[in-house]
Write an enzyme that holds these catalytic residues in place. Structure first.
Site, PDB file in Angstrom:
ATOM      1  CE1 TYR A  95      -4.477  -0.949  -0.203  1.00 32.70           C
ATOM      2  CE2 TYR A  95      -3.363  -2.957   0.489  1.00 32.70           C
ATOM      3  CZ  TYR A  95      -4.470  -2.331  -0.050  1.00 32.70           C
ATOM      4  OH  TYR A  95      -5.556  -3.067  -0.450  1.00 32.70           O
ATOM      5  CD  GLU A 138      -7.122  -5.807   0.277  1.00 31.89           C
ATOM      6  OE1 GLU A 138      -5.886  -5.722   0.426  1.00 31.89           O
ATOM      7  OE2 GLU A 138      -7.771  -5.075  -0.498  1.00 31.89           O
TER       8      GLU A 138
HETATM    9  C1  HEM Z   1      -6.398   2.520  -1.655  1.00 36.09           C
HETATM   10  C2  HEM Z   1      -5.727   1.806  -2.522  1.00 36.09           C
HETATM   11  C3  HEM Z   1      -6.301   1.039  -3.684  1.00 36.09           C
HETATM   12  C4  HEM Z   1      -7.449   1.225  -4.402  1.00 36.09           C
HETATM   13  C5  HEM Z   1      -8.534   2.287  -4.241  1.00 36.09           C
HETATM   14  C6  HEM Z   1      -7.496   0.192  -5.408  1.00 36.09           C
HETATM   15  C7  HEM Z   1      -8.508   0.039  -6.321  1.00 36.09           C
HETATM   16  C8  HEM Z   1      -8.595  -0.981  -7.231  1.00 36.09           C
HETATM   17  C9  HEM Z   1      -9.682  -1.184  -8.162  1.00 36.09           C
HETATM   18  C10 HEM Z   1     -10.905  -0.291  -8.277  1.00 36.09           C
HETATM   19  C11 HEM Z   1      -9.402  -2.299  -8.865  1.00 36.09           C
HETATM   20  C12 HEM Z   1     -10.262  -2.921  -9.959  1.00 36.09           C
HETATM   21  C13 HEM Z   1     -11.129  -3.981  -9.348  1.00 36.09           C
HETATM   22  C14 HEM Z   1     -11.807  -4.812 -10.402  1.00 36.09           C
HETATM   23  O1  HEM Z   1     -11.183  -5.698 -10.966  1.00 36.09           O
HETATM   24  O2  HEM Z   1     -12.941  -4.575 -10.694  1.00 36.09           O
HETATM   25  C15 HEM Z   1      -8.144  -2.815  -8.406  1.00 36.09           C
HETATM   26  C16 HEM Z   1      -7.530  -3.931  -8.920  1.00 36.09           C
HETATM   27  C17 HEM Z   1      -6.238  -4.267  -8.644  1.00 36.09           C
HETATM   28  N1  HEM Z   1      -5.438  -3.710  -7.667  1.00 36.09           N
HETATM   29 FE1  HEM Z   1      -5.904  -2.207  -6.431  1.00 36.09          FE
HETATM   30  N2  HEM Z   1      -6.369  -0.586  -5.284  1.00 36.09           N
HETATM   31  C18 HEM Z   1      -5.610  -0.107  -4.250  1.00 36.09           C
HETATM   32  C19 HEM Z   1      -4.398  -0.615  -3.815  1.00 36.09           C
HETATM   33  C20 HEM Z   1      -3.684  -1.594  -4.445  1.00 36.09           C
HETATM   34  C21 HEM Z   1      -2.364  -2.052  -4.049  1.00 36.09           C
HETATM   35  C22 HEM Z   1      -1.583  -1.555  -2.853  1.00 36.09           C
HETATM   36  C23 HEM Z   1      -1.999  -3.006  -4.948  1.00 36.09           C
HETATM   37  C24 HEM Z   1      -0.690  -3.770  -4.949  1.00 36.09           C
HETATM   38  C25 HEM Z   1       0.321  -3.498  -5.664  1.00 36.09           C
HETATM   39  C26 HEM Z   1      -3.093  -3.167  -5.890  1.00 36.09           C
HETATM   40  C27 HEM Z   1      -3.115  -4.065  -6.933  1.00 36.09           C
HETATM   41  C28 HEM Z   1      -4.213  -4.313  -7.719  1.00 36.09           C
HETATM   42  C29 HEM Z   1      -4.221  -5.322  -8.787  1.00 36.09           C
HETATM   43  C30 HEM Z   1      -3.054  -6.201  -9.181  1.00 36.09           C
HETATM   44  C31 HEM Z   1      -5.489  -5.289  -9.354  1.00 36.09           C
HETATM   45  C32 HEM Z   1      -5.977  -6.132 -10.525  1.00 36.09           C
HETATM   46  C33 HEM Z   1      -5.381  -5.538 -11.772  1.00 36.09           C
HETATM   47  C34 HEM Z   1      -5.825  -6.187 -13.054  1.00 36.09           C
HETATM   48  O3  HEM Z   1      -6.914  -6.776 -13.146  1.00 36.09           O
HETATM   49  O4  HEM Z   1      -5.052  -6.059 -14.004  1.00 36.09           O
HETATM   50  N3  HEM Z   1      -4.087  -2.298  -5.553  1.00 36.09           N
HETATM   51  N4  HEM Z   1      -7.683  -2.011  -7.405  1.00 36.09           N
END
Ligand code: HEM
Ligand SMILES: Cc1cc2nc3c(=O)[nH]c(=O)nc-3n(C[C@H](O)[C@H](O)[C@H](O)COP(=O)(O)OP(=O)(O)OC[C@H]3O[C@@H](n4cnc5c(N)ncnc54)[C@H](O)[C@@H]3O)c2cc1C
Length: 393
Positions: A95, A138
């Site tokens: 994060y 999580e």
């Molecule tokens: C407050 C922080 C964060 C927010 C608001 C956020 C938001 C989101 C959202 C909206 C999605 C799309 C969900 C979907 O598939 O419908 C997502 C996917 C994802 N997030 Fe986060 N995220 C956060 C932090 C993180 C962190 C720290 C990581 C780690 C490196 C991360 C890695 C990912 C990955 C790998 C995906 C899927 C990507 C893909 O499908 O290619 N996120 N996140």
């Protein structure tokens, strides 16, 4: 903790983010993926290239900013993010990396005049608040799943027990824990995370569980994508006896408890979660209408498996539509795209049904509209994306 002033600043930047949100997150990803190779394996490059993932994150950030006073209204979105993160095993330590890159991107895209120190500090505090919510939720899931019978945390080695060709482009993989231990049940509709190393690069992908839980193995069914890294590797390189790293099942596209008639509508490989749902539903008595669309009979997977269930389960009705006419043998119930007229005939007479659908995005857009027009209550329709969620309107 966010101060009232910071809350006001965050809310006042919503219109700015609405006009420039995607540019912001595109820039954010560029910075993060270049400077933090350790998080690269988590992110699917295809989702970056087509803009879906930047859009999904932009949408997440915007929704959050809009609802900063009433975070409980975010409900569904937060659950979707948490499930996706858990399926890829995002950890608390990631994060701060995302936070630092996001703030830097805000500064660089908006410019120092708009992104003042106060704005950056407000967003820093807001990000911290959201991160704490996500990390807490999580962590709870990781701990619960690890403590449950047959559960685990992180990667667990699974042996490919067998491979089965389901159509000219879909192959199933039956996966059993290599340690011979128990296997946690999942909810029909959920998916696992898969960690692969292809040509020396680590990648992570999600695959829906395509058969109901049985305590012994998990089945995934993978479509070969032209130019796709994971799917071609699985089809061509992975053989029975090989070992794959799996993350535990996750996902909120699950069969809700209900006695209403169930309608499962899928296009192409979108059939996979509906198969697990079908078998779970057939253990009861509710009517099930299973509607599947494929390009032609060669790519139509699981036809015989579904047809074989008809004799044993009189409450099941199934309908197939092919885009192309496939000749005299193996005829579908309709040729051409799923039309409103056709769907009207294939739905139960009462529109008080639970409908679940999945397929290519244009297909899902049409199905969503058609179900609405045919009078299926919107609250009773659910769908999933085989990629980052996006608007279907
Ligand atoms: C407050 C922080 C964060 C927010 C608001 C956020 C938001 C989101 C959202 C909206 C999605 C799309 C969900 C979907 O598939 O419908 C997502 C996917 C994802 N997030 Fe986060 N995220 C956060 C932090 C993180 C962190 C720290 C990581 C780690 C490196 C991360 C890695 C990912 C990955 C790998 C995906 C899927 C990507 C893909 O499908 O290619 N996120 N996140
Ligand atoms: C919840 C969920 C469940 C899923 N369930 C299933 C399932 O049951 N069965 C299934 O088959 N799939 C499923 N998927 C999709 C799966 O996760 C993979 O996305 C899919 O297998 C393609 O991965 P790949 O590595 O083969 O292709 P990728 O390498 O990700 O490529 C996908 C496409 O994008 C193109 N591409 C890649 N990189 C770029 C780039 N940089 N620029 C332009 N184009 C690019 C490729 O040529 C290819 O056509 C699911 C996805 C999710 C999110």
């Amino acid at each position: 903790m966010l101060t009232p002033e910071q809350r006001a600043i965050v809310k006042s930047t919503v219109p700015l983010l609405e006009s420039g949100g995607e540019a912001l997150t595109t820039h954010f990803y560029k910075i993060m993926l270049a400077e933090h190779p350790e998080v690269r394996p988590f992110f699917n490059q295809a989702h970056q290239a087509n803009g879906d993932q930047p859009r999904a994150l932009a949408n997440g950030v915007l929704m959050y900013a809009r609802h900063i006073d009433k975070l409980e209204q975010l409900g569904g979105l937060v659950s979707q993010i948490i499930n996706k993160h858990v399926s890829l095993q995002i950890e608390a330590a990631h994060y701060p990396i995302v936070g630092a890159c996001l703030l830097r991107a805000i500064r660089e895209v908006l410019g120092a005049e708009i992104a003042t120190d106060a704005v950056i500090a407000a967003w820093g505090a807001a990000y911290g608040q959201l991160a704490d919510i996500l990390i807490g939720a999580e962590e709870k899931i990781y701990a619960d799943v690890a403590a449950a019978p047959g559960g685990w945390r992180g990667a667990r080695a699974f042996r490919v027990a067998r491979k089965e060709v389901e159509s000219s482009e879909i192959t199933s993989f039956y996966l059993q824990p290599q340690d011979g231990g128990a296997l946690i049940d999942f909810q029909p509709g959920q998916y696992i995370g898969l960690r692969l190393v292809v040509n020396g690069n680590e990648i992570r992908r999600n695959y829906s569980l395509s058969a109901a839980p049985n305590g012994v193995d998990y089945r995934i069914s993978v479509k070969r994508e032209a130019g796709g890294v994971a799917s071609n590797y699985l089809h061509d390189q992975v053989q029975p006896g090989d070992v794959l790293d799996l993350f535990p099942p996750a996902g909120d596209f699950v069969l809700a408890a209900s006695d209403k008639p169930l309608v499962l509508i899928s296009g192409g490989v979108g059939i996979t979660p509906t198969l697990a749902m079908l078998d779970a539903a057939l253990q009861g008595r509710r009517p099930v209408h299973f509607i599947h669309c494929a390009r032609n009979r060669h790519v139509h997977a699981f036809r015989h498996a579904i047809d074989a269930r008809l004799a044993k389960h009189p409450q099941l009705k199934r309908f197939y539509a092919y885009d192309e006419h496939s000749g005299p043998e193996d005829v579908p119930h309709a040729v051409g795209r799923l039309s409103p007229l056709q769907l009207a005939q294939w739905l139960p007479a009462s529109r008080d049904v639970d409908a679940y659908f999945l397929g290519p995005k244009p297909f899902m857009r049409e199905v969503k509209q058609q179900l609405r027009d045919l009078g299926v209550p919107e609250a009773q329709t659910r769908y999933e994306f085989f990629g980052p969620a996006s608007a279907l309107e």
